[in-house]
Design an enzyme around this catalytic site. Structure first.
Site, PDB file in Angstrom:
ATOM      1  N   HIS A 116      -4.936  21.904   8.733  1.00  0.00           N
ATOM      2  CA  HIS A 116      -4.225  22.157   9.913  1.00  0.00           C
ATOM      3  C   HIS A 116      -4.894  21.877  10.744  1.00  0.00           C
ATOM      4  O   HIS A 116      -6.446  21.735  11.057  1.00  0.00           O
ATOM      5  CB  HIS A 116      -3.863  23.887   9.829  1.00  0.00           C
ATOM      6  CG  HIS A 116      -3.940  24.251  10.760  1.00  0.00           C
ATOM      7  ND1 HIS A 116      -4.724  25.125  11.413  1.00  0.00           N
ATOM      8  CD2 HIS A 116      -2.882  24.520  11.487  1.00  0.00           C
ATOM      9  CE1 HIS A 116      -4.594  25.638  12.870  1.00  0.00           C
ATOM     10  NE2 HIS A 116      -3.246  25.176  12.879  1.00  0.00           N
ATOM     11  N   HIS A 169     -16.407  17.631   8.267  1.00  0.00           N
ATOM     12  CA  HIS A 169     -17.644  18.557   9.364  1.00  0.00           C
ATOM     13  C   HIS A 169     -18.185  16.758  10.142  1.00  0.00           C
ATOM     14  O   HIS A 169     -18.621  17.454  10.800  1.00  0.00           O
ATOM     15  CB  HIS A 169     -18.401  19.638   8.873  1.00  0.00           C
ATOM     16  CG  HIS A 169     -17.662  20.532   8.724  1.00  0.00           C
ATOM     17  ND1 HIS A 169     -17.773  21.330   9.479  1.00  0.00           N
ATOM     18  CD2 HIS A 169     -17.313  21.061   7.293  1.00  0.00           C
ATOM     19  CE1 HIS A 169     -17.259  22.518   9.190  1.00  0.00           C
ATOM     20  NE2 HIS A 169     -16.775  22.655   7.777  1.00  0.00           N
ATOM     21  N   GLY A 173       9.926  33.387  19.684  1.00  0.00           N
ATOM     22  CA  GLY A 173       9.877  31.271  19.215  1.00  0.00           C
ATOM     23  C   GLY A 173      10.867  31.597  17.850  1.00  0.00           C
ATOM     24  O   GLY A 173      11.131  32.247  17.733  1.00  0.00           O
TER      25      GLY A 173
END
Length: 304
Positions: free
Chosen positions: A104, A146, A263
């Protein structure tokens, strides 16, 4: 100084870049686009990819909306004006392979146009983030993810990664399960200019984060897409998808903002997976890879 028109245009370009690259990664499926208009003002471009070689369902959505905020949103944001402009990109990808992670990302900008009055501090900010939700936590993949994010953050400000990583750990947390949604990433909100960061710097960081999506996800897909998997692993994937669904419907701020500002419902809920399962009181086998993954869904793990 940057303005909302430039931000919106650059975000649309990043949407185009990401969609073209994801089609190349998949090798089969193509995005379908639906342009829409919001009744209260503005609109967007919803782009969905489905049933591909590796991408079972995904969305790369752009929106630029404006109008008046509901009282509940004004209260939660602790602001007085009710006019707003918001633009951004939101991405969720659900692969069909249990060893390829869910990903995401979103980058966004918000302002209140009526606050742009000479002699006053305007109400405006950037937000965003990217996080990874592996069905199985693979240590090397987690470290790569990361470390890549840290390199992007470090190019703009020395404490961005540390600060935004802790924020992600807290934000992407499923309180009722006492577990994180995945291995986190970075998350930030209400990022504004100050003595050390100009608006241009923050905007460039936002775009750099957006453009980190493709090299990150392409690498993770290609590392794992040819690995064999079992039906049991696929069932575990569906179980992990249920946790993702729970977070998005219960806690996700973007989902709440979209619903409360009228929305487009199909665009808001495109983040949900095509198939998920809720198995009653599921307990992984001791010593299994599933148990290992659950043990790593914790805050504060230093992957970089």
């Amino acid at each position: 100084m940057i303005n909302k028109e430039q931000i919106s245009a650059d975000y649309q370009q990043i949407q185009d870049e990401i969609c073209a690259a994801l089609e190349q990664v998949d090798g089969q499926a193509k995005f379908e686009e639906e342009k829409w208009e919001r009744e209260g003002g503005g609109g967007g471009r919803t782009r969905i990819i489905q049933n591909g070689n590796i991408l079972e369902k995904g969305g790369v959505n752009f929106s630029a909306v404006h109008g008046n905020l509901p009282a509940s949103i004004k209260k939660s944001l602790q602001i007085e004006q009710d006019d707003f402009f918001a633009t951004g990109i939101s991405i969720v990808i659900h692969p069909n392979h249990p060893l390829v992670p869910i990903i995401h990302m979103n980058i966004r900008y918000f302002e209140m146009p009526s606050s742009f009055v000479e002699g006053r501090q305007p109400v405006r900010w950037f937000g965003g983030g990217i996080d990874l939700t592996p069905h199985y936590v693979i240590d090397d993949d987690a470290r790569f993810f990361h470390q890549y994010l840290k390199s992007v953050c470090d190019a703009y400000y020395h404490d961005f990664y540390h600060r935004f990583k802790l924020w992600a750990d807290d934000y992407f947390y499923i309180k009722h399960r006492n577990e994180t949604r995945g291995i986190g990433g970075i998350f930030y909100d209400r990022l504004t200019a100050n003595d050390e960061l100009s608006w241009d710097n923050i905007f460039e960081f936002s775009k750099a984060l957006g453009r980190s999506f493709i090299p990150i996800y392409t690498e993770l897909v290609n590392r794992n897409r040819t690995k064999e998997f079992t039906d049991d692993q696929q069932q575990w994937q569906y179980q992990r998808r249920s946790r993702y669904t729970e977070f998005n419907l219960v806690y996700d701020a973007g989902t709440k903002f979209g619903l409360e500002t009228n929305g487009r419902i199909e665009s808001i809920l495109m983040s949900l997976p095509p198939t998920a399962k809720w198995i009653y009181n599921y307990q992984p086998q001791p010593g299994s890879e599933e148990e290992k993954t659950l043990s790593l869904l914790k805050k504060g793990i230093n992957w970089a």
